[in-house]
Design an enzyme around this catalytic site. Structure first.
Site, PDB file in Angstrom:
ATOM      1  N   CYS A 376       0.857  -1.178   0.000  1.00 11.32           N
ATOM      2  CA  CYS A 376       0.000   0.000   0.000  1.00 11.32           C
ATOM      3  C   CYS A 376       0.897   1.233   0.000  1.00 11.32           C
ATOM      4  O   CYS A 376       2.087   1.153   0.305  1.00 11.32           O
ATOM      5  CB  CYS A 376      -0.949   0.003   1.186  1.00 11.32           C
ATOM      6  SG  CYS A 376      -0.127  -0.044   2.798  1.00 11.32           S
ATOM      7  N   GLY A 378       1.018   5.475   1.020  1.00 12.42           N
ATOM      8  CA  GLY A 378       0.419   6.633   1.661  1.00 12.42           C
ATOM      9  C   GLY A 378      -0.159   7.612   0.651  1.00 12.42           C
ATOM     10  O   GLY A 378       0.381   7.771  -0.445  1.00 12.42           O
TER      11      GLY A 378
END
Length: 395
Positions: A376, A378
Site C-alpha cells: 500500500c 500513503g
C-alpha cells in the site's frame, strides 16, 4: 533435458528485462538498532559496492541508477549521487531519485526496468534506502499548499490522515478484530525468526561493518503479550505498535539488464521482470491498495492468483495486509513465508527493492515460477509487480 532447456531459451526474448543480482543490508530498528549511527549514504554505498562485487561488472557498464527514498531532505539527490561515486561508479553513470512513498524502492526498480524495455539503457540498478533514525517520520513538514483551496476537497485533506488512523479506518470499515491482527503479527515474527535461524536471509544480506543480521525480529512474541499493548491512534482502536510495521534503517539494490547482456556476461538470470502496476484508492483507507494493484498486474501478465507461488505483501499494518489477503483469497501459506515488515521492519524507501531481493531468493529455494511483490502507499495507492523465475534457472 539440455535440449529442452536450449529450445526454451531460444523461445525467450533476448530483450527480456532480467534481474541478475539482488542484495540488501540488514534491516535494523531505528533509534535503537545496530545501524542507528550509520548515515544513509553509507547504507547505499554498501549495497551498490556489493552489486559490482557479485556481478563482476565494471561501474562504467551500469548506465543508470534510480534510488527510492521517502524521508530524506531535498539535498538527498546529491547524497545518493555522491554515494554512487564512492561505491565505484564513474561520473558518466547517471542517477535519479524517486519518491512514491512506501513503494519507492519498487518504483525505482520499475523505472530502471522500463528504461531497459524502452531501449534507453541496457544495464541499470534500481535501489532504495532509508534511515528512519536520521530522518524520522514525525519530523516531516506538512505540504506547502493553498489550504483554503485544499480544504474544499475532502479527499485532498484525507491525504494528510496519519497512516495509523487509516489502519483504524480499515478495521472499522471491514470489521476486523484486535485478536486477528495480533495473531497475524505473531505469525510474522515466528516466520522471520525461523527463516533467520535457518540462514535463509544470509545470501541476500551484505554486512554493514560488523552488523550482519536483522535485529527487529522477536522470538518471544505471543498473542497474550501483544494483547497488553495499548492502541496508539484511537483509545478504543486495534492498531498497536505490536501489529504495525517497525520503523527501520536499511538499503537494497537490484541489478537489471537485458537477457542478451546477461548471457554475454555469463551472469545467472535470477528472475525476469514481467509486469508492474500502480492503482489509486481512497486515501482514508490507503491500506487496501494491494487488493487493487495485484489483480491489475496479474491481468497485465495474463496470470491469476492460483498461478503465483509466493507473495511478498508489505505489512504496513496487520489490518490492511490481513484484509487484502482475505479479499483476494490468497492462501495464507503463500504470503510472506519468511515474515514481513511487522517482524523485519519497513524502511520506507528501501522496502520495495528489499522485497524483490527477498522474493527472488525464496523462489529459487522453493522452485516457484511466479512471484508477486505488493504494498500500500500513503495518500491512497497500491503497487504490485510480477517476477518470473525460469524452471531451468539456478543461482
Amino acid at each position: 533435458r539440455r535440449l529442452i532447456d536450449s529450445l526454451i531459451m531460444e523461445m525467450r526474448s533476448l530483450d527480456d528485462v532480467v534481474i541478475v543480482c539482488g542484495v540488501r543490508t540488514p534491516l535494523c530498528r531505528s533509534r535503537k538498532g545496530s545501524l542507528k549511527d550509520v548515515p544513509p549514504s553509507t547504507l547505499l554505498t554498501t549495497v551498490l559496492k556489493e552489486t559490482l562485487a557479485r556481478t563482476n561488472l565494471d561501474g562504467a557498464e551500469v548506465e543508470d541508477i534510480c534510488v527510492g527514498n521517502v524521508l530524506g531532505p531535498p539535498s538527498s539527490a546529491a547524497t545518493w549521487r555522491m554515494a554512487s561515486l564512492v561505491a565505484g561508479f564513474p561520473n558518466n553513470t547517471s542517477l535519479s531519485a524517486v519518491n512514491r512513498q512506501c513503494s519507492s524502492g519498487l518504483q525505482a526498480v520499475a523505472n530502471i526496468a522500463n528504461s531497459i524495455k524502452a531501449g534507453n539503457i541496457k544495464v541499470g540498478i534500481g535501489c532504495g534506502v532509508e534511515s528512519m533514525t536520521q530522518t524520522p517520520m514525525h519530523k516531516m513538514k506538512p505540504p506547502e499548499v493553498d489550504w483554503e483551496i485544499m480544504q474544499r476537497n475532502q479527499e485532498a485533506m484525507d491525504c494528510l490522515i496519519p497512516m495509523g488512523v487509516t489502519s483504524e479506518n480499515i478495521v472499522k470499515e471491514y470489521g476486523l478484530s484486535r485478536k486477528a491482527l495480533d495473531y497475524f503479527s505473531v505469525q510474522s515474527h515466528k516466520k522471520a525468526a525461523k527463516a533467520q535461524a535457518m540462514g535463509k536471509f544470509d545470501a541476500e544480506i551484505v554486512p554493514v561493518g560488523s552488523v550482519i543480521k536483522d535485529d527487529g525480529i522477536r522470538t518471544n512474541n505471543s498473542v497474550e503479550v501483544l494483547s497488553m499493548l495499548k492502541p496508539v491512534f484511537d483509545k478504543n482502536g486495534s492498531t498497536t505498535a505490536g501489529n504495525s510495521s517497525q520503523t527501520t534503517d536499511g538499503a537494497s539494490a537490484v541489478v537489471l539488464m537485458t537477457r542478451r547482456e546477461a548471457l554475454k556476461r555469463r551472469l545467472p538470470i535470477m528472475g525476469i521482470w514481467r509486469g508492474f502496476a500502480v492503482k489509486g484508492v481512497p486515501p482514508r483507507i490507503m491500506g487496501v491498495g494491494p487488493a487493487i494493484a495485484i489483480p491489475a498486474v496479474l491481468k497485465q501478465c495474463n496470470l491469476s492468483i492460483s498461478d503465483i507461488g509466493v507473495f511478498e505483501i508489505n505489512e504496513a499494518f496487520a489490518s490492511q495486509a490481513l484484509w487484502c489477503i482475505s479479499e483476494l483469497m490468497i492462501p495464507v501459506e503463500k504470503v510472506n513465508p519468511n515474515g514481513g515488515a511487522i517482524a523485519l521492519g519497513h524502511p520506507l524507501g528501501c522496502t520495495g527493492a528489499r522485497q524483490v531481493t527477498t522474493i527472488i531468493h525464496e523462489m529459487h529455494r522453493e522452485k516457484h515460477r511466479y512471484g508477486v511483490i505488493s504494498m500500500c502507499i500513503g495518500t491512497g495507492m497500491g503497487a504490485a509487480a510480477v517476477i518470473e523465475v525460469e524452471p531451468f534457472s539456478n543461482l
